[in-house]
Design an enzyme around this catalytic site. Sequence first.
Site, mmCIF file in Angstrom:
data_model
loop_
_atom_site.group_PDB
_atom_site.id
_atom_site.type_symbol
_atom_site.label_atom_id
_atom_site.label_comp_id
_atom_site.label_asym_id
_atom_site.label_seq_id
_atom_site.Cartn_x
_atom_site.Cartn_y
_atom_site.Cartn_z
ATOM 1 N N LYS A 13 0.811 -1.224 0.000
ATOM 2 C CA LYS A 13 0.000 0.000 0.000
ATOM 3 C C LYS A 13 0.842 1.271 0.000
ATOM 4 O O LYS A 13 0.461 2.251 -0.634
ATOM 5 C CB LYS A 13 -1.058 0.017 1.101
ATOM 6 C CG LYS A 13 -0.574 -0.115 2.497
ATOM 7 C CD LYS A 13 -1.769 -0.187 3.446
ATOM 8 C CE LYS A 13 -1.424 -0.804 4.765
ATOM 9 N NZ LYS A 13 -0.163 -0.460 5.392
ATOM 10 N N ARG A 88 -6.849 2.168 11.294
ATOM 11 C CA ARG A 88 -6.492 0.763 11.533
ATOM 12 C C ARG A 88 -7.415 0.106 12.545
ATOM 13 O O ARG A 88 -7.277 -1.079 12.804
ATOM 14 C CB ARG A 88 -5.069 0.705 12.066
ATOM 15 C CG ARG A 88 -4.027 0.433 10.973
ATOM 16 C CD ARG A 88 -2.683 0.448 11.656
ATOM 17 N NE ARG A 88 -1.663 -0.306 11.031
ATOM 18 C CZ ARG A 88 -0.736 0.217 10.225
ATOM 19 N NH1 ARG A 88 -0.790 1.482 9.885
ATOM 20 N NH2 ARG A 88 0.215 -0.541 9.748
ATOM 21 N N ARG A 122 11.997 -6.032 2.536
ATOM 22 C CA ARG A 122 11.698 -4.599 2.379
ATOM 23 C C ARG A 122 12.842 -3.732 2.907
ATOM 24 O O ARG A 122 13.430 -4.007 3.946
ATOM 25 C CB ARG A 122 10.408 -4.265 3.131
ATOM 26 C CG ARG A 122 10.120 -2.777 3.198
ATOM 27 C CD ARG A 122 8.677 -2.469 3.380
ATOM 28 N NE ARG A 122 8.090 -2.993 4.591
ATOM 29 C CZ ARG A 122 6.785 -2.937 4.854
ATOM 30 N NH1 ARG A 122 5.956 -2.395 3.976
ATOM 31 N NH2 ARG A 122 6.306 -3.428 5.973
ATOM 32 N N ARG A 152 13.350 -1.922 8.474
ATOM 33 C CA ARG A 152 12.546 -1.410 9.578
ATOM 34 C C ARG A 152 12.645 -2.342 10.782
ATOM 35 O O ARG A 152 12.635 -3.557 10.624
ATOM 36 C CB ARG A 152 11.071 -1.312 9.139
ATOM 37 C CG ARG A 152 10.804 -0.098 8.301
ATOM 38 C CD ARG A 152 9.460 -0.140 7.654
ATOM 39 N NE ARG A 152 8.353 -0.541 8.543
ATOM 40 C CZ ARG A 152 7.074 -0.381 8.221
ATOM 41 N NH1 ARG A 152 6.742 0.158 7.068
ATOM 42 N NH2 ARG A 152 6.129 -0.789 9.038
ATOM 43 N N ARG A 163 2.302 -8.407 13.678
ATOM 44 C CA ARG A 163 1.634 -7.353 12.897
ATOM 45 C C ARG A 163 0.515 -7.940 12.040
ATOM 46 O O ARG A 163 -0.534 -7.330 11.868
ATOM 47 C CB ARG A 163 2.657 -6.623 12.018
ATOM 48 C CG ARG A 163 3.626 -5.797 12.855
ATOM 49 C CD ARG A 163 4.742 -5.247 12.027
ATOM 50 N NE ARG A 163 4.268 -4.303 11.040
ATOM 51 C CZ ARG A 163 4.881 -4.032 9.900
ATOM 52 N NH1 ARG A 163 6.003 -4.644 9.596
ATOM 53 N NH2 ARG A 163 4.385 -3.155 9.079
HETATM 54 P P1 AMP Z 1 3.018 1.174 8.727
HETATM 55 O O1 AMP Z 1 4.193 1.927 8.239
HETATM 56 O O2 AMP Z 1 1.719 1.735 8.222
HETATM 57 O O3 AMP Z 1 3.121 -0.310 8.480
HETATM 58 O O4 AMP Z 1 2.979 1.344 10.323
HETATM 59 C C1 AMP Z 1 4.037 0.891 11.140
HETATM 60 C C2 AMP Z 1 3.612 0.833 12.593
HETATM 61 O O5 AMP Z 1 3.236 2.145 13.025
HETATM 62 C C3 AMP Z 1 2.395 -0.037 12.894
HETATM 63 O O6 AMP Z 1 2.740 -1.420 13.058
HETATM 64 C C4 AMP Z 1 1.899 0.602 14.181
HETATM 65 O O7 AMP Z 1 2.704 0.222 15.279
HETATM 66 C C5 AMP Z 1 2.127 2.077 13.922
HETATM 67 N N1 AMP Z 1 0.962 2.706 13.255
HETATM 68 C C6 AMP Z 1 0.927 3.287 12.022
HETATM 69 N N2 AMP Z 1 -0.301 3.753 11.738
HETATM 70 C C7 AMP Z 1 -1.069 3.441 12.816
HETATM 71 C C8 AMP Z 1 -2.439 3.628 13.121
HETATM 72 N N3 AMP Z 1 -3.290 4.203 12.257
HETATM 73 N N4 AMP Z 1 -2.875 3.179 14.331
HETATM 74 C C9 AMP Z 1 -2.047 2.604 15.224
HETATM 75 N N5 AMP Z 1 -0.756 2.371 14.982
HETATM 76 C C10 AMP Z 1 -0.257 2.789 13.791
#
Ligand code: AMP
Length: 205
Positions: A13, A88, A122, A152, A163
């Site tokens: 995404k 989320r 990644r 990451r 996750r």
């Molecule tokens: P992402 O880069 O979108 O995969 O997000 C990485 C991490 O950031 C997630 O595993 C969460 O720990 C945190 N995170 C990002 N967006 C959210 C959200 N909308 N709600 C809660 N945690 C978030």
Amino acid sequence: MKLIIMGAPGSGKGTQAAIICKTHNLPHISTGDILRKNIADGTALGKQAKSFMDAGKLVPDELVVALLKDRIEQPDCAEGFLLDGFPRTKAQADALAQIVKIDVALNLETDLDKLADRMASRRVCLKCGYTTSAQDAPDGICKACGDKLVIRDDDKREVVENRLKVYAENTAPLVEYYRAAGVLANVDGMQSIEDVNKAIEAALK
Ligand code: AMP
């Protein structure tokens, strides 16, 4: 256009969001990128978020909703934006509905069994958010800004499993939420980057 892009971790995404935003000249709002930037900058928000993120858990709704609200109230979002990684949880989706009406919620459908491998390869740039794979960037340098690419912390195998579980429990139900709202557009996310993008563009028309 006020858009959301949804999909499991590793569904692509972020990659698709960057392409859509370039094509349609929209601000790309990734709550994950904003949180990682806060961690890199050592802010209070970054300190609060880090332990949740490192464990593959969700950052508490209050923190994420506040940062999102702040961001989409900025003038560059007045005409539209693309949200990547938000909402989320149902509480976040409800909070978003109070702030703004979403036009389309794109959902990248993926094969959950294949995502752990995608995430292991990644590589991301912490400076500009550019994302690629180890295979496509063997020199470890960001093609967008020239900074160093890193793995990451939450792409480690043991965290990835958590996750995916958190996604299935908290976020997957939002597909039905946006279907009920009449704004859902499903796209097959297991195709090539180009074909996924074509399917997205067709859905946006
Ligand atoms: P992402 O880069 O979108 O995969 O997000 C990485 C991490 O950031 C997630 O595993 C969460 O720990 C945190 N995170 C990002 N967006 C959210 C959200 N909308 N709600 C809660 N945690 C978030």
